[in-house]
Structures are given as structure tokens and as C-alpha cells.
Design a protein around this motif. Structure first.
Motif, mmCIF file in Angstrom:
data_model
loop_
_atom_site.group_PDB
_atom_site.id
_atom_site.type_symbol
_atom_site.label_atom_id
_atom_site.label_comp_id
_atom_site.label_asym_id
_atom_site.label_seq_id
_atom_site.Cartn_x
_atom_site.Cartn_y
_atom_site.Cartn_z
ATOM 1 N N VAL A 49 0.834 -1.209 0.000
ATOM 2 C CA VAL A 49 0.000 0.000 0.000
ATOM 3 C C VAL A 49 0.867 1.258 0.000
ATOM 4 O O VAL A 49 0.617 2.199 -0.774
ATOM 5 C CB VAL A 49 -0.966 -0.008 1.211
ATOM 6 C CG1 VAL A 49 -1.646 1.345 1.379
ATOM 7 C CG2 VAL A 49 -1.988 -1.114 1.057
ATOM 8 N N ILE A 50 1.889 1.297 0.832
ATOM 9 C CA ILE A 50 2.751 2.481 0.906
ATOM 10 C C ILE A 50 3.502 2.677 -0.405
ATOM 11 O O ILE A 50 3.592 3.795 -0.920
ATOM 12 C CB ILE A 50 3.736 2.346 2.081
ATOM 13 C CG1 ILE A 50 2.985 2.453 3.392
ATOM 14 C CG2 ILE A 50 4.816 3.419 2.008
ATOM 15 C CD1 ILE A 50 3.791 2.024 4.580
ATOM 16 N N THR A 51 4.027 1.597 -0.969
ATOM 17 C CA THR A 51 4.747 1.696 -2.239
ATOM 18 C C THR A 51 3.834 2.213 -3.344
ATOM 19 O O THR A 51 4.217 3.110 -4.105
ATOM 20 C CB THR A 51 5.340 0.329 -2.624
ATOM 21 O OG1 THR A 51 6.190 -0.123 -1.571
ATOM 22 C CG2 THR A 51 6.125 0.423 -3.911
ATOM 23 N N MET A 52 2.631 1.656 -3.431
ATOM 24 C CA MET A 52 1.689 2.104 -4.455
ATOM 25 C C MET A 52 1.277 3.562 -4.224
ATOM 26 O O MET A 52 1.112 4.321 -5.179
ATOM 27 C CB MET A 52 0.459 1.198 -4.482
ATOM 28 C CG MET A 52 0.752 -0.219 -4.923
ATOM 29 S SD MET A 52 1.617 -0.338 -6.488
ATOM 30 C CE MET A 52 0.411 0.321 -7.590
ATOM 31 N N SER A 56 2.046 6.307 -6.975
ATOM 32 C CA SER A 56 0.901 6.986 -7.593
ATOM 33 C C SER A 56 0.945 8.496 -7.368
ATOM 34 O O SER A 56 0.595 9.264 -8.273
ATOM 35 C CB SER A 56 -0.413 6.402 -7.086
ATOM 36 O OG SER A 56 -0.550 6.627 -5.701
ATOM 37 N N THR A 57 1.387 8.943 -6.203
ATOM 38 C CA THR A 57 1.488 10.389 -5.993
ATOM 39 C C THR A 57 2.590 10.984 -6.862
ATOM 40 O O THR A 57 2.451 12.096 -7.368
ATOM 41 C CB THR A 57 1.736 10.737 -4.515
ATOM 42 O OG1 THR A 57 2.888 10.049 -4.041
ATOM 43 C CG2 THR A 57 0.537 10.396 -3.662
ATOM 44 N N GLY A 58 3.678 10.245 -7.056
ATOM 45 C CA GLY A 58 4.733 10.716 -7.948
ATOM 46 C C GLY A 58 4.277 10.792 -9.392
ATOM 47 O O GLY A 58 4.518 11.787 -10.090
ATOM 48 N N GLY A 61 1.638 13.566 -9.723
ATOM 49 C CA GLY A 61 2.284 14.879 -9.697
ATOM 50 C C GLY A 61 2.962 15.202 -11.011
ATOM 51 O O GLY A 61 2.913 16.337 -11.498
ATOM 52 N N HIS A 62 3.593 14.197 -11.614
ATOM 53 C CA HIS A 62 4.237 14.398 -12.916
ATOM 54 C C HIS A 62 3.186 14.629 -14.005
ATOM 55 O O HIS A 62 3.363 15.496 -14.871
ATOM 56 C CB HIS A 62 5.115 13.190 -13.261
ATOM 57 C CG HIS A 62 5.848 13.327 -14.548
ATOM 58 N ND1 HIS A 62 6.889 14.209 -14.702
ATOM 59 C CD2 HIS A 62 5.683 12.713 -15.741
ATOM 60 C CE1 HIS A 62 7.339 14.132 -15.934
ATOM 61 N NE2 HIS A 62 6.627 13.221 -16.589
ATOM 62 N N ALA A 63 2.105 13.864 -13.981
ATOM 63 C CA ALA A 63 1.057 14.000 -15.003
ATOM 64 C C ALA A 63 0.353 15.352 -14.914
ATOM 65 O O ALA A 63 -0.060 15.913 -15.934
ATOM 66 C CB ALA A 63 0.036 12.874 -14.846
ATOM 67 N N LEU A 64 0.212 15.876 -13.700
ATOM 68 C CA LEU A 64 -0.449 17.171 -13.522
ATOM 69 C C LEU A 64 0.524 18.344 -13.608
ATOM 70 O O LEU A 64 0.139 19.490 -13.360
ATOM 71 C CB LEU A 64 -1.180 17.209 -12.179
ATOM 72 C CG LEU A 64 -2.341 16.226 -12.018
ATOM 73 C CD1 LEU A 64 -2.891 16.289 -10.604
ATOM 74 C CD2 LEU A 64 -3.423 16.506 -13.042
ATOM 75 N N HIS A 65 1.788 18.043 -13.918
ATOM 76 C CA HIS A 65 2.840 19.061 -14.044
ATOM 77 C C HIS A 65 3.000 19.871 -12.757
ATOM 78 O O HIS A 65 3.143 21.095 -12.799
ATOM 79 C CB HIS A 65 2.566 19.987 -15.232
ATOM 80 C CG HIS A 65 2.423 19.259 -16.523
ATOM 81 N ND1 HIS A 65 3.484 18.621 -17.124
ATOM 82 C CD2 HIS A 65 1.347 19.035 -17.320
ATOM 83 C CE1 HIS A 65 3.081 18.052 -18.235
ATOM 84 N NE2 HIS A 65 1.767 18.276 -18.381
ATOM 85 N N LEU A 66 2.930 19.178 -11.643
ATOM 86 C CA LEU A 66 3.147 19.842 -10.357
ATOM 87 C C LEU A 66 4.642 19.996 -10.119
ATOM 88 O O LEU A 66 5.454 19.248 -10.655
ATOM 89 C CB LEU A 66 2.517 19.027 -9.226
ATOM 90 C CG LEU A 66 1.004 18.828 -9.300
ATOM 91 C CD1 LEU A 66 0.557 17.904 -8.179
ATOM 92 C CD2 LEU A 66 0.289 20.158 -9.203
ATOM 93 N N THR A 71 5.433 17.444 -4.720
ATOM 94 C CA THR A 71 5.397 15.983 -4.612
ATOM 95 C C THR A 71 6.272 15.516 -3.447
ATOM 96 O O THR A 71 5.904 14.594 -2.719
ATOM 97 C CB THR A 71 5.869 15.331 -5.928
ATOM 98 O OG1 THR A 71 5.083 15.851 -7.002
ATOM 99 C CG2 THR A 71 5.730 13.829 -5.878
ATOM 100 N N GLY A 72 7.402 16.172 -3.252
ATOM 101 C CA GLY A 72 8.268 15.836 -2.117
ATOM 102 C C GLY A 72 7.591 16.092 -0.784
ATOM 103 O O GLY A 72 7.730 15.306 0.162
ATOM 104 N N VAL A 73 6.845 17.178 -0.705
ATOM 105 C CA VAL A 73 6.111 17.491 0.529
ATOM 106 C C VAL A 73 5.029 16.436 0.778
ATOM 107 O O VAL A 73 4.821 15.997 1.916
ATOM 108 C CB VAL A 73 5.507 18.914 0.454
ATOM 109 C CG1 VAL A 73 4.512 19.154 1.571
ATOM 110 C CG2 VAL A 73 6.612 19.949 0.486
ATOM 111 N N VAL A 74 4.356 16.013 -0.286
ATOM 112 C CA VAL A 74 3.329 14.970 -0.142
ATOM 113 C C VAL A 74 3.978 13.663 0.322
ATOM 114 O O VAL A 74 3.460 12.991 1.229
ATOM 115 C CB VAL A 74 2.564 14.768 -1.471
ATOM 116 C CG1 VAL A 74 1.666 13.547 -1.396
ATOM 117 C CG2 VAL A 74 1.758 16.007 -1.805
#
Length: 106
Positions: A49-52, A56-58, A61-66, A71-74
Motif C-alpha cells: 500500500v505504501i509503495t503504491m 501513484s502520488t509521484g 504529480g508528474h502527469a499534472l505538471h506539479l 510531490t516531495g512534501v506529499v
């Protein structure tokens, strides 16, 4: 002063293998080494779960051009939350393995 919960396996015969102490409170090692810590403590489902969640947040974040900093803060927030939950997850695993909490040690 650290407080530890004492867990003893029901019908345990070997005190070295059948008794576990778990520190109460925040786990720095679980926060810093999140996935490795979960693997080391045999929390298989939590590791997945943690790995996924981190992947997924990475990707999201890349897909939304954040910004990478966001992403590091998340990821840091996920690690901090896991640090607070880690010892409770270990207690739940021990409960499933037939251990019971018998005492607190100061």
C-alpha cells in the motif's frame, strides 16, 4: 522516558522468540526508511500500500505538471503519517500472530 508495550505469544515456550517489546509513540526509523522498515517488520500488505501510494502520488504529480517540491512534501507527509502509525501496525500484526499485550514497561 520511553514506554514499551509487552506482547507475549499465547502458549509460548521460548521467552526469546515469544516475547516482543514495542515502543509507544512515533517511530523515526519508520518515517525515514518507510518501505524498508515495513519490509523488515514483515508488514507485507502495508508495504504494498505504501509503495503504491508513493508511486501513484509521484506519477500523478508528474502527469499534472506539479512542482517536484510539492510531490516531495506529499511524500514527506505520507512518511510522517506512517511514522505515527507504524508501531500500531506492528501491534496489529502481533495480535494476528497470536500474541497478546500483557503489560507496559517504563
Amino acid at each position: 522516558m520511553a514506554i514499551y508495550s509487552v506482547h507475549v505469544r499465547r502458549q509460548g515456550l521460548d521467552p526469546d522468540r515469544d516475547m516482543v517489546l514495542i515502543k509507544e509513540g512515533f517511530s523515526w526509523s519508520a518515517m525515514i526508511f518507510t518501505v524498508i522498515w515495513a519490509l523488515w517488520n514483515k508488514l507485507w500488505l502495508n508495504t504494498i500500500v505504501i509503495t503504491m501510494l508513493l508511486i501513484s502520488t509521484g506519477v500523478l504529480g508528474h502527469a499534472l505538471h506539479l512542482e517536484p517540491e510539492f510531490t516531495g512534501v506529499v511524500h514527506m507527509a505520507i512518511a510522517i503519517i506512517f511514522g505515527y502509525m507504524a508501531n500500531d501496525l506492528r501491534r496489529a500484526r502481533l495480535d494476528r500472530l497470536g500474541f497478546e499485550e500483557v503489560d507496559l514497561v517504563y
